[in-house]
Design an enzyme around this catalytic site. Structure first.
Site, PDB file in Angstrom:
ATOM      1  N   SER A   9       0.436 -18.600   8.661  1.00 20.42           N
ATOM      2  CA  SER A   9       1.007 -18.364   9.985  1.00 20.42           C
ATOM      3  C   SER A   9       0.859 -19.603  10.844  1.00 20.42           C
ATOM      4  CB  SER A   9       0.292 -17.204  10.673  1.00 20.42           C
ATOM      5  OG  SER A   9       0.614 -17.187  12.054  1.00 20.42           O
ATOM      6  N   TYR A  50      -7.810 -13.688  12.610  1.00 16.60           N
ATOM      7  CA  TYR A  50      -6.544 -13.882  11.903  1.00 16.60           C
ATOM      8  C   TYR A  50      -6.265 -15.376  11.700  1.00 16.60           C
ATOM      9  CZ  TYR A  50      -1.524 -13.341  10.939  1.00 16.60           C
ATOM     10  OH  TYR A  50      -0.271 -13.376  10.370  1.00 16.60           O
ATOM     11  N   ALA A  51      -6.457 -16.167  12.752  1.00 15.46           N
ATOM     12  CA  ALA A  51      -6.199 -17.605  12.650  1.00 15.46           C
ATOM     13  C   ALA A  51      -7.141 -18.253  11.629  1.00 15.46           C
ATOM     14  CB  ALA A  51      -6.348 -18.268  14.014  1.00 15.46           C
ATOM     15  N   THR A  88       0.818  -1.212   0.000  1.00 13.41           N
ATOM     16  CA  THR A  88       0.000   0.000   0.000  1.00 13.41           C
ATOM     17  C   THR A  88       0.857   1.270   0.000  1.00 13.41           C
ATOM     18  OG1 THR A  88      -0.192  -0.375   2.370  1.00 13.41           O
ATOM     19  CG2 THR A  88      -2.121  -0.878   1.031  1.00 13.41           C
ATOM     20  N   ILE A 118       8.681 -14.234  14.251  1.00 11.53           N
ATOM     21  CA  ILE A 118       9.757 -13.656  13.448  1.00 11.53           C
ATOM     22  C   ILE A 118      10.065 -12.265  13.987  1.00 11.53           C
ATOM     23  CG2 ILE A 118      10.462 -12.995  11.101  1.00 11.53           C
ATOM     24  CD1 ILE A 118       9.910 -16.037  11.540  1.00 11.53           C
ATOM     25  N   SER A 135      -8.431 -16.790   8.999  1.00  9.96           N
ATOM     26  CA  SER A 135      -7.997 -16.403   7.649  1.00  9.96           C
ATOM     27  C   SER A 135      -6.770 -17.215   7.227  1.00  9.96           C
ATOM     28  CB  SER A 135      -7.694 -14.902   7.581  1.00  9.96           C
ATOM     29  OG  SER A 135      -6.485 -14.575   8.255  1.00  9.96           O
ATOM     30  N   ASN A 171       1.821 -12.485   0.361  1.00  7.87           N
ATOM     31  CA  ASN A 171       2.401 -12.305   1.691  1.00  7.87           C
ATOM     32  C   ASN A 171       1.665 -11.257   2.517  1.00  7.87           C
ATOM     33  OD1 ASN A 171       4.711 -12.007   3.734  1.00  7.87           O
ATOM     34  ND2 ASN A 171       4.671  -9.998   2.757  1.00  7.87           N
TER      35      ASN A 171
END
Lengths: 246, 78
Positions: A140, A153-154, A38, A186, A156, A88
């Site tokens: 992830s 999030y999990a 973006t 990370i 997705s 990503n």
């Protein structure tokens, strides 16, 4: 080994730490790379660092039509059809489910999962014609293990894995592979901001006793993008210092 | 019509690696010519490019034989 000379790759989320490292490594191995994200300024900065064989194709992943058009734009900017897609980009909108707003769920699904659907679909046609292609979804560890505060999030990220396994079966006979990489913890500006107690608690869960680096993930992406990984498809490569062994 | 038929036949032979003699008007892509479901999707995509037409998904579902394809394309290209 792992030579990408003449290959064309699109990396989304190239403004982030992981995406940037992945783009750098694919480029170093000879690929022509389109950088998407973006923040155009940041993409231009990375493009300047890489020099030749690079294009900047900013895109807002919450805009479905823009996402549909992105692979063709990247292909045009690079002068030919894409061989490699690294999806990503992703966002988080963390919160306990009891407190989670509908918009927080919708945004995460749209940007993390729906954009993966749109990007892969738009990449498939030229890859089918070429009888080869590499689709790599950055998912992830939490898509597999779960994590409190990250139901959206999990979901997705788990969705990306199921999607990839299904698509991998659809297109395997055409020389197209579809795989995921599931990073653990990370090092990033976000993890740098943790206090000592938080850092200790995190590290105690990682057998390797250290955080991963962007380069660790990029190495996995390079492998999956290479000709050498032609027989690897529908897999999720876990790169997490042993934090989860699945 | 005959031009479309010839072009379609040629494309089917090439795409499915089928014997020319088997590619008749009534030949079914999957049952007679050994195509899989992905082959039929690819064939439809190839027809779209070759004849510069759009074949919507619901129409594509009904294109199962050489004759189906020729009929649909002939109507589109006039």
């Amino acid at each position: 080994m792992f030579d990408l000379t003449g290959k064309r790759a699109l990396v989304t989320g190239a403004t982030g730490g992981l995406g940037g490292e992945i783009a750098r490594l694919l480029h170093k191995q000879g690929a022509h790379v389109a950088l998407s994200g973006t923040r155009a300024e940041k993409l231009e900065g990375l493009a300047a660092e890489l020099g030749e064989r690079v294009a900047v194709t900013p895109c807002n992943l919450s805009d479905g039509e823009a996402v549909d058009a992105l692979p063709a734009q990247a292909a045009e900017a690079l002068g030919g059809p894409l061989d490699i897609l690294v999806a990503n980009a992703g966002i988080t909108r963390d919160g306990l489910l009891m407190r989670m707003k509908q918009a927080d769920f919708d945004d995460v699904i749209r940007i993390n999962l729906e954009s993966y659907f749109r990007l892969t679909k738009a990449c498939l046609r030229p890859m089918m014609k070429a009888r080869s292609g590499r689709i790599i979804g950055i998912t992830s560890i939490v898509g597999v293990t779960g994590n409190p505060g990250q139901t959206n999030y999990a979901a997705s990220k788990a969705g990306m894995i199921g999607f990839s396994k299904s698509l991998a079966q659809e297109v395997a006979s055409r020389g197209i592979t579809v795989n995921c990489i599931a990073p653990g913890f990370i090092r990033s500006p976000m993890t740098d901001a943790l206090n000592d107690a938080q850092k200790e608690a995190t590290l105690s869960r990682i057998p390797a006793a250290k955080l991963g680096e962007g380069a660790d993930i990029a190495a996995g992406a390079l492998y999956l993008a290479s000709d050498e990984a032609a027989y690897v498809t529908g897999q999720t490569l876990h790169i997490n210092g042993g934090m989860a062994m699945i | 019509m005959s031009d479309v038929l010839e072009r379609v036949k040629k494309m089917v032979v090439e795409h499915l690696d089928a014997e020319e003699a088997k590619v008749t008007n009534n030949a079914h892509f999957i049952d007679d010519l050994g195509a899989d479901s992905l082959d039929t999707v690819e064939l439809v995509m190839a027809f779209e490019e070759e004849f510069d037409i759009e074949i919507p998904d619901d129409a594509a579902e009904h294109i199962q034989t050489v004759g189906d394809a020729v009929k649909f394309i002939s109507e589109k290209v006039g």
